[in-house]
Design an enzyme around this catalytic site. Structure first.
Site, PDB file in Angstrom:
ATOM      1  N   ASP A 177      36.088  56.295  54.323  1.00 34.69           N
ATOM      2  CA  ASP A 177      36.260  55.989  55.868  1.00 34.69           C
ATOM      3  C   ASP A 177      37.440  54.883  55.495  1.00 34.69           C
ATOM      4  O   ASP A 177      37.273  53.724  54.957  1.00 34.69           O
ATOM      5  CB  ASP A 177      35.004  54.955  56.268  1.00 34.69           C
ATOM      6  CG  ASP A 177      35.378  54.789  57.691  1.00 34.69           C
ATOM      7  OD1 ASP A 177      36.386  54.421  58.239  1.00 34.69           O
ATOM      8  OD2 ASP A 177      34.383  54.452  58.426  1.00 34.69           O
ATOM      9  N   HIS A 178      38.750  55.501  56.197  1.00 40.75           N
ATOM     10  CA  HIS A 178      40.038  54.755  55.898  1.00 40.75           C
ATOM     11  C   HIS A 178      40.018  53.416  56.670  1.00 40.75           C
ATOM     12  O   HIS A 178      41.133  52.884  56.570  1.00 40.75           O
ATOM     13  CB  HIS A 178      40.965  55.811  56.212  1.00 40.75           C
ATOM     14  CG  HIS A 178      42.314  55.226  55.488  1.00 40.75           C
ATOM     15  ND1 HIS A 178      42.568  54.047  54.789  1.00 40.75           N
ATOM     16  CD2 HIS A 178      43.656  56.056  55.255  1.00 40.75           C
ATOM     17  CE1 HIS A 178      43.810  54.031  54.443  1.00 40.75           C
ATOM     18  NE2 HIS A 178      44.633  55.325  54.545  1.00 40.75           N
ATOM     19  N   ARG A 179      39.115  53.180  57.741  1.00 41.64           N
ATOM     20  CA  ARG A 179      39.143  52.090  58.422  1.00 41.64           C
ATOM     21  C   ARG A 179      38.705  51.004  57.449  1.00 41.64           C
ATOM     22  O   ARG A 179      39.359  49.641  57.695  1.00 41.64           O
ATOM     23  CB  ARG A 179      37.878  52.112  59.746  1.00 41.64           C
ATOM     24  CG  ARG A 179      38.299  53.128  60.781  1.00 41.64           C
ATOM     25  CD  ARG A 179      37.306  53.400  61.659  1.00 41.64           C
ATOM     26  NE  ARG A 179      36.198  53.570  60.958  1.00 41.64           N
ATOM     27  CZ  ARG A 179      35.079  53.683  61.677  1.00 41.64           C
ATOM     28  NH1 ARG A 179      34.813  53.378  62.929  1.00 41.64           N
ATOM     29  NH2 ARG A 179      33.562  54.184  61.032  1.00 41.64           N
TER      30      ARG A 179
END
Ligand code: CAO
Length: 447
Positions: A419-421
């Site tokens: 998850d690039h968040r």
């Protein structure tokens, strides 16, 4: 008597506004409060009404003009209105028609531009289109036949549809001769929102319009079972909400494979097999402790990252009923033998429908090993609320350049979806590299 319609005071410190759209033409009859133009200042957009009833004598501005407060924009001949009651009666329709024509010609212009663009690119695409002619033809046939300009709707309704992003060709009109009304557009938008929120949260419906497949041949419909529905809902929820990144690497497992075969007998005494999945469970637990961001969840509503001190890992199990992900708890506190036994038991329970809902809850990370089946790599979808998942593909012998020569080494392809968040590219690369190095030399885990 003529009445000059000027740009009124708009707000403090606002001295000009831009003409977005002119809704009348010279010669049009207007009622008091009819909208003459749509305007936009740097504070807001607003409509300019006519202060009187009459006939538009002059339009003194054009679309795109910047107009000063107090500047005359229209001249209305009040006397002309009173002299022809019949004209006045017909006017609203006429005005609507006019504005509609304008909308239509605008739509037409848009169509023309896109047609022109299409023409330009068509030559380039001709050859590849020919190659793909069969799928392309069936795709076009499922598209709406009419363009927005051919849908019967008033300018106000068209504007509303444009503003809220509704495709008029998909709205069924309830007015006379299928005319699309404001209510139709709103009802369509509401339905879309309900479908969207159902697919994101409550249900699995989406707004994709399926074609009539029976036109092409025999079909059979089958109800989805609970697992399929849960998987569909969870996966589309993850895919829609998590900006995924995929990182790939390869671990040299030549030595590890020797160890696995040599020590297999110890695990077999306990009734389980020592497989690469059990070893990866153990190494991943250390990796999750070393890289705490991977043992976390995202709380976007409170803009917080939740770090966990416990290490629970889900393992994707392929069953006749579909994908089931039992969770092994406190992986960091268990030996490889214990993990092998537990994995074996949970996989068996999943396959024989004995798994309990509690066995499927609380994973911080997931391992999905498809290597027993085959494949060189794949990109699994992160299983919310976790932030990462490890994909394992089939290990195979490969020539690897070592010490000045190619040597046969057993290489295991790994993929990490995250998850690039919360996790950046460098973190993803470090995590996976660490795991590869730990498989090559488990001493790494002791630092
Ligand atoms: N590379 C090469 N061989 C592999 C391997 C890999 N990555 N992973 C497993 N194998 C081999 C095993 O060594 C075993 O070989 P032997 O029969 O010669 O001993 C054989 O494949 C079968 O292994 P297994 O499946 O019994 O055991 P496992 O612990 O490796 O895997 C489990 C357990 C539950 C992960 C697996 O059975 C399974 O269901 N995998 C599918 C997961 C899945 O569906 N994922 C997709 C989810 S969508 O993201």
């Amino acid at each position: 008597m003529s009445k000059e319609i000027k740009l009124p005071e708009i707000a403090d410190n606002v001295t000009t506004a831009v003409v977005l759209e002119i809704l009348v033409s010279q010669g049009d009859t207007v009622e008091a409060d009819d909208i003459l133009a749509e305007m936009e200042s740097d504070k807001a957009s607003f409509e300019l009404p006519s202060e009187v009833a009459g006939v538009v004598k002059e339009v003194k501005v054009s679309e795109g003009d910047e107009v000063k407060v107090g500047q005359v924009m229209f001249v209305i001949d009040e006397e002309a209105a009173g002299s022809d009651k019949k004209e006045k009666k017909e006017e609203p329709e006429k005005k609507e028609e006019k504005a509609e024509k304008k909308e239509d010609s605008k739509d037409q212009q848009e169509e023309d531009t896109s047609e022109q663009k299409e023409e330009e690119s068509s030559e380039k695409d001709e050859q590849s289109q020919e190659k793909q002619s069969a799928p392309a033809a069936s795709f076009v046939a499922e598209e709406p036949a009419k363009s927005a300009s051919h849908v019967a709707a008033s300018p106000a309704v068209r504007r509303l549809a444009r503003e809220i992003g509704v495709d008029l060709t998909r709205v069924k009109g309830s007015g006379p001769a299928d005319r699309v009304t404001e209510e139709d557009v709103k009802a369509f938008a509401k339905q879309l929102i309900q479908q969207k929120s159902a697919s994101a949260g409550g249900g699995i419906a989406d707004d994709f319009q399926l074609p009539d497949f029976s036109k092409y041949g025999e079909i059979r419909r089958e109800k989805m079972d609970t697992i399929r529905k849960l998987t569909a809902k969870a996966m589309s929820g993850s895919w829609q909400n998590i900006p995924h990144v995929f990182q790939f690497d390869k671990a040299d497992v030549t030595e590890l494979e020797k160890f696995r075969k040599d020590y297999s007998k110890y695990v077999e005494k306990k009734g389980a097999k020592l497989t690469v999945t059990a070893i990866l469970l153990k190494l991943s637990a250390v990796a999750l402790k070393t890289f705490p961001k991977f043992n976390a969840s995202v709380d976007m509503n409170n803009e917080e990252i939740i770090f966990k001190d416990y290490v629970n890992i889900g393992v994707a199990v392929d069953t006749e009923r579909g994908l089931i992900v039992p969770v092994i708890r406190d992986v960091d506190k268990k030996s490889i033998t214990e993990l092998s036994v537990e994995l074996n038991e949970l996989a068996e329970k999943a396959r024989t429908k004995k798994i309990k809902p509690d066995d499927l809850q609380g994973a911080n990370f997931t391992i999905s090993n498809l290597g027993g089946i085959g494949g060189t790599n794949f990109t699994p979808i992160v299983n919310r609320p976790a932030v990462a998942i490890l994909g394992v593909s089939r290990s195979q012998m490969e020539p690897v350049w070592m010490d000045g020569e190619f040597q046969p080494r057993m290489m295991l392809p790994l993929s990490l979806s995250y998850d690039h968040r919360v996790i950046d590219g460098a973190d993803g690369a470090r995590f996976l590299r660490w795991l590869c190095e730990a498989m090559q030399n488990p001493l790494v885990t002791m630092f």
